[in-house]
Write an enzyme that holds these catalytic residues in place. Structure first.
Site, short mmCIF file in Angstrom:
data_model
loop_
_atom_site.label_atom_id
_atom_site.label_comp_id
_atom_site.label_asym_id
_atom_site.label_seq_id
_atom_site.Cartn_x
_atom_site.Cartn_y
_atom_site.Cartn_z
N VAL A 1 0.79 -1.28 0.28
CA VAL A 1 0.08 0.10 0.07
C VAL A 1 1.04 1.09 0.01
N GLY B 1 3.51 1.50 -1.72
CA GLY B 1 4.21 2.06 -3.06
C GLY B 1 3.41 2.88 -4.10
N ASP C 1 1.60 2.20 -6.61
CA ASP C 1 0.37 1.72 -7.41
C ASP C 1 -0.66 1.67 -6.02
N ASP D 1 4.34 -8.40 6.51
CA ASP D 1 5.21 -8.69 5.42
C ASP D 1 4.93 -9.85 4.49
N SER E 1 10.60 -4.86 -6.21
CA SER E 1 10.03 -4.63 -7.53
C SER E 1 11.29 -4.15 -8.41
N TYR F 1 15.92 -13.52 -1.47
CA TYR F 1 14.58 -12.59 -1.06
C TYR F 1 13.78 -12.16 -2.05
N THR G 1 3.54 -8.87 -14.58
CA THR G 1 4.37 -7.85 -15.10
C THR G 1 4.84 -8.18 -16.59
N GLU H 1 7.57 -7.80 -17.37
CA GLU H 1 8.95 -8.39 -17.45
C GLU H 1 9.08 -10.12 -17.66
N TYR I 1 13.89 -11.32 -10.72
CA TYR I 1 12.58 -10.68 -10.50
C TYR I 1 11.55 -11.03 -11.27
N LYS J 1 8.27 -13.64 -10.33
CA LYS J 1 6.79 -13.02 -10.79
C LYS J 1 6.34 -14.30 -11.61
N HIS K 1 4.48 1.41 -15.70
CA HIS K 1 3.87 2.46 -15.69
C HIS K 1 4.42 3.27 -14.59
N ARG L 1 6.54 7.61 -8.84
CA ARG L 1 7.42 6.58 -9.00
C ARG L 1 8.77 6.59 -8.07
P1 NAP Z 1 6.75 -0.15 -5.68
O1 NAP Z 1 6.45 1.44 -5.57
O2 NAP Z 1 8.29 -0.39 -5.73
O3 NAP Z 1 5.90 -0.62 -4.34
C1 NAP Z 1 5.98 -1.86 -3.87
C2 NAP Z 1 5.49 -1.99 -2.32
O4 NAP Z 1 5.68 -3.24 -2.04
C3 NAP Z 1 5.92 -1.17 -1.31
O5 NAP Z 1 4.89 -0.61 -0.57
C4 NAP Z 1 6.76 -1.92 -0.39
O6 NAP Z 1 7.07 -1.52 0.73
C5 NAP Z 1 6.04 -3.14 -0.53
N1 NAP Z 1 6.83 -4.32 -0.22
C6 NAP Z 1 8.20 -4.75 -0.71
N2 NAP Z 1 8.70 -5.79 -0.20
C7 NAP Z 1 7.51 -6.27 0.76
C8 NAP Z 1 7.38 -7.41 1.63
N3 NAP Z 1 8.38 -8.26 1.89
N4 NAP Z 1 6.14 -7.17 2.23
C9 NAP Z 1 5.42 -6.32 2.25
N5 NAP Z 1 5.62 -5.47 1.42
C10 NAP Z 1 6.71 -5.36 0.85
O7 NAP Z 1 5.95 -0.86 -6.80
P2 NAP Z 1 4.87 -0.36 -7.82
O8 NAP Z 1 5.40 0.35 -8.87
O9 NAP Z 1 3.74 0.24 -7.01
O10 NAP Z 1 4.42 -1.64 -8.34
C11 NAP Z 1 3.29 -2.55 -7.55
C12 NAP Z 1 3.46 -3.91 -7.95
O11 NAP Z 1 3.22 -4.19 -9.40
C13 NAP Z 1 4.67 -4.76 -7.54
O12 NAP Z 1 4.38 -5.85 -7.31
C14 NAP Z 1 5.46 -4.58 -9.19
O13 NAP Z 1 6.39 -5.86 -8.96
C15 NAP Z 1 4.48 -4.73 -9.96
N6 NAP Z 1 4.56 -4.14 -11.26
C16 NAP Z 1 4.72 -2.81 -11.32
C17 NAP Z 1 5.24 -2.12 -12.74
C18 NAP Z 1 5.48 -0.86 -12.76
O14 NAP Z 1 5.52 -0.78 -13.74
N7 NAP Z 1 5.31 -0.10 -11.93
C19 NAP Z 1 4.74 -3.13 -13.80
C20 NAP Z 1 4.15 -4.32 -13.69
C21 NAP Z 1 4.25 -4.95 -12.44
P3 NAP Z 1 8.03 -0.28 1.10
O15 NAP Z 1 7.33 1.10 0.86
O16 NAP Z 1 8.37 -0.58 2.52
O17 NAP Z 1 9.08 -0.40 0.25
O1 F7E Z 2 14.39 0.33 -16.42
C1 F7E Z 2 17.08 0.99 -18.66
C2 F7E Z 2 17.04 -0.41 -17.80
O2 F7E Z 2 14.32 0.03 -13.84
C3 F7E Z 2 13.82 0.41 -17.72
C4 F7E Z 2 9.76 -2.33 -12.67
O3 F7E Z 2 8.58 -1.29 -12.34
O4 F7E Z 2 8.87 -2.11 -14.89
C5 F7E Z 2 9.87 -1.82 -14.29
O5 F7E Z 2 11.23 -2.57 -14.39
C6 F7E Z 2 14.95 0.26 -18.66
C7 F7E Z 2 15.89 -1.04 -18.60
O6 F7E Z 2 12.24 -0.58 -15.12
C8 F7E Z 2 18.95 2.95 -16.49
O7 F7E Z 2 18.25 -1.32 -18.27
C9 F7E Z 2 18.97 2.67 -18.37
O8 F7E Z 2 16.25 -1.62 -19.84
O9 F7E Z 2 12.94 1.83 -15.01
P1 F7E Z 2 13.40 0.31 -15.03
P2 F7E Z 2 12.05 -2.22 -15.56
O10 F7E Z 2 13.46 -2.96 -15.35
O11 F7E Z 2 11.69 -2.14 -16.94
C10 F7E Z 2 8.58 -3.58 -14.82
C11 F7E Z 2 7.26 -3.73 -15.82
C12 F7E Z 2 8.21 -4.02 -13.70
O12 F7E Z 2 7.51 -5.06 -13.49
C13 F7E Z 2 9.29 -3.78 -12.67
O13 F7E Z 2 8.94 -3.92 -11.27
O14 F7E Z 2 15.91 1.42 -18.53
N1 F7E Z 2 18.04 1.87 -18.10
N2 F7E Z 2 19.85 3.53 -17.83
C14 F7E Z 2 18.01 2.21 -16.81
N3 F7E Z 2 17.07 1.85 -15.64
C15 F7E Z 2 17.47 2.28 -14.55
N4 F7E Z 2 16.64 1.80 -13.39
N5 F7E Z 2 18.37 3.17 -14.25
C16 F7E Z 2 19.23 3.64 -15.14
O15 F7E Z 2 20.20 4.45 -14.94
#
Ligand code: NAP
Ligand code: F7E
Length: 383
Positions: free
Chosen positions: A10, A12, A14, A64, A90, A101, A133, A135, A157, A161, A187, A192
């Site tokens: 909650v 994070g 989203d 947790d 994430s 982990y 995701t 991913e 990761y 997933k 997203h 973010r």
């Molecule tokens: P986020 O901002 O990283 O938030 C993750 C949340 O999970 C935070 O509230 C975090 O708590 C909590 N958390 C992490 N480890 C935990 C644990 N062991 N027990 C309980 N809570 C834990 O991620 P988000 O971008 O909102 O994404 C939400 C979900 O969608 C995630 O599952 C992510 O993998 C998935 N997802 C994200 C994207 C994207 O582009 N954003 C796309 C596809 C799927 P803390 O605040 O304490 O760290």
């Molecule tokens: O990287 C490149 C990196 O970390 C996007 C998570 O929300 O979306 C997210 O995963 C791209 C990659 O997101 C940097 O190599 C270049 O190709 O923003 P990112 P991600 O890895 O796509 C998916 C859908 C999820 O599910 C995940 O939870 O950007 N890149 N330079 C970089 N990335 C980072 N972080 N930092 C750099 O400096």
């Protein structure tokens, strides 16, 4: 009586948008947050209610994803109509450093939740949304990716997933649970996390234009992502759980862009043209022009003269430390099923998303203004 939702993750990005969205729909939202040494509820502070308030619609529980007994107790107490499993480690790059982990929290954590619902005899009552995701597609087997595209995960990761995706499908088929996967493509938003690429860029660009930072170091600039706005994507999560039958859906915009172009776009929001020269680790981004009108309007005329002296300077460099051992080169989603079955469609394109993030981060980085106003506070995300 409104519905009761339980949201893991909650605190994070989203979790915050979804909480506000559901509360506005009349839900009572219960959220699971981890204990931390500092408060980690910034994103939901505007929704928080004191435990002594009457008729609360936002209630937080310590918990947790690695603790089965704790999850079972909370679900038993809350008796949720809907569970949104958003909690996860994430960050793809960090998952290479903490693979065990990540598997525990993101993979087995989902099993713990599903099994708790089953053991508590809530399979009829509680609908479950699993945060899957793009991913999962990793080394993509098809362009664009849709629900039937085979998975090929490329990080600890994504592998964790993958387990969570299939255990959700299995509990649906084995026990008739209303359990669905949203296969969400990247997203983003002003909420973010600061180390994901878009936010890293909009924060750095904001600091560079204000003279607070000289340069930003990036990883792979050539990978392509299908980026949408988190506000749009939490609405899809809600819609998935309102369907009569559970199912899995791709949620995406259908447009893909390189990291390099997102960087150019972010500078352009402040009126600055950046050109890239060189290749591989030697690639650099240079300031080539400034549009004075846009810069003055967005950043402030008082910063213009100092910034103009920087034309020709390098503001983007490469640090191979940000490269990943295995990369996901291109993601682009086909959202036809979500459009036709859920009636969902994105309202933000990449330009409006980038603008939202840039305006937020420039505001945030204007320290004097920031302090004068007592800090940046979002009162209502959906207004
Ligand atoms: P986020 O901002 O990283 O938030 C993750 C949340 O999970 C935070 O509230 C975090 O708590 C909590 N958390 C992490 N480890 C935990 C644990 N062991 N027990 C309980 N809570 C834990 O991620 P988000 O971008 O909102 O994404 C939400 C979900 O969608 C995630 O599952 C992510 O993998 C998935 N997802 C994200 C994207 C994207 O582009 N954003 C796309 C596809 C799927 P803390 O605040 O304490 O760290
Ligand atoms: O990287 C490149 C990196 O970390 C996007 C998570 O929300 O979306 C997210 O995963 C791209 C990659 O997101 C940097 O190599 C270049 O190709 O923003 P990112 P991600 O890895 O796509 C998916 C859908 C999820 O599910 C995940 O939870 O950007 N890149 N330079 C970089 N990335 C980072 N972080 N930092 C750099 O400096």
């Amino acid at each position: 009586m409104g519905k009761v939702a339980l949201i893991t993750g909650v605190t994070g990005q989203d979790g915050a948008y979804l909480s506000e969205y559901l509360i506005k729909k009349g839900y009572t939202v219960h959220g699971i947050k981890r204990r931390s040494s500092m408060l980690n509820t910034d994103r939901i502070d505007h929704l928080y209610q004191d435990p002594h308030d009457e008729n609360r619609n936002m209630i937080l529980h310590y918990g947790d994803m690695t603790d089965s007994m704790n999850l079972t107790r909370i679900i038993g107490d809350v008796q949720p109509d809907e569970i949104y499993n958003l909690a996860a480690m994430s960050h793809v790059k960090v998952s290479f450093d903490t693979p065990e982990y990540t598997a525990n929290a993101d993979g087995i954590g989902t099993l713990r939740l599903l099994e708790a619902v089953r053991l508590l005899n809530l399979t009829e009552k509680s609908r479950i949304y699993q945060a899957s995701t793009s991913e999962l597609y990793g080394l993509v087997q098809e362009i664009p990716q849709k629900e039937t595209t085979p998975f090929y995960p490329r990080s600890p990761y994504a592998v964790a997933k993958l387990y969570a995706y299939w255990i959700t499908v299995n509990y649906r088929e084995a026990y008739g649970m209303h359990a669905s996967n949203g296969i969400l493509f990247n997203h983003e938003s002003p909420l973010r996390g600061e180390t994901f690429v878009t936010r890293k860029v909009t924060r750095a660009v904001s600091r560079i234009v204000l003279g607070l930072q000289k340069k930003v170091f990036m990883g792979n600039l050539s990978s392509k992502r299908d980026w949408g706005h988190a506000k749009d994507y939490v609405k899809a999560m809600y819609l998935i759980l309102q369907q009569d039958t559970p199912d899995d859906y791709v949620i995406s915009t259908g447009v893909t862009t390189t990291i390099r172009d997102f960087i150019k776009m972010s500078f352009a929001e402040a009126g600055i043209t950046v050109e890239f020269k060189g290749e591989g680790e030697k690639e650099e981004g240079f300031i080539s022009a400034v549009n004075e009108d846009i810069f003055s309007k967005v950043v402030g005329a008082e910063h213009l003269d100092i910034f103009k002296k920087r034309i020709g300077e390098s503001v983007v460099g490469i640090d191979p430390a940000y490269f990943r051992p295995t990369e996901v080169d291109i993601l682009i989603g086909d959202n036809t099923k979500a459009r036709t079955k859920l009636g969902w469609e994105p309202t933000y394109d990449l330009k409006s998303l980038c603008q939202d993030m840039m305006l937020h981060d420039i505001y945030l980085m204007k320290k004097e203004e920031y302090l004068k106003n007592g800090g940046y506070k979002i009162l209502n995300y959906f207004e």
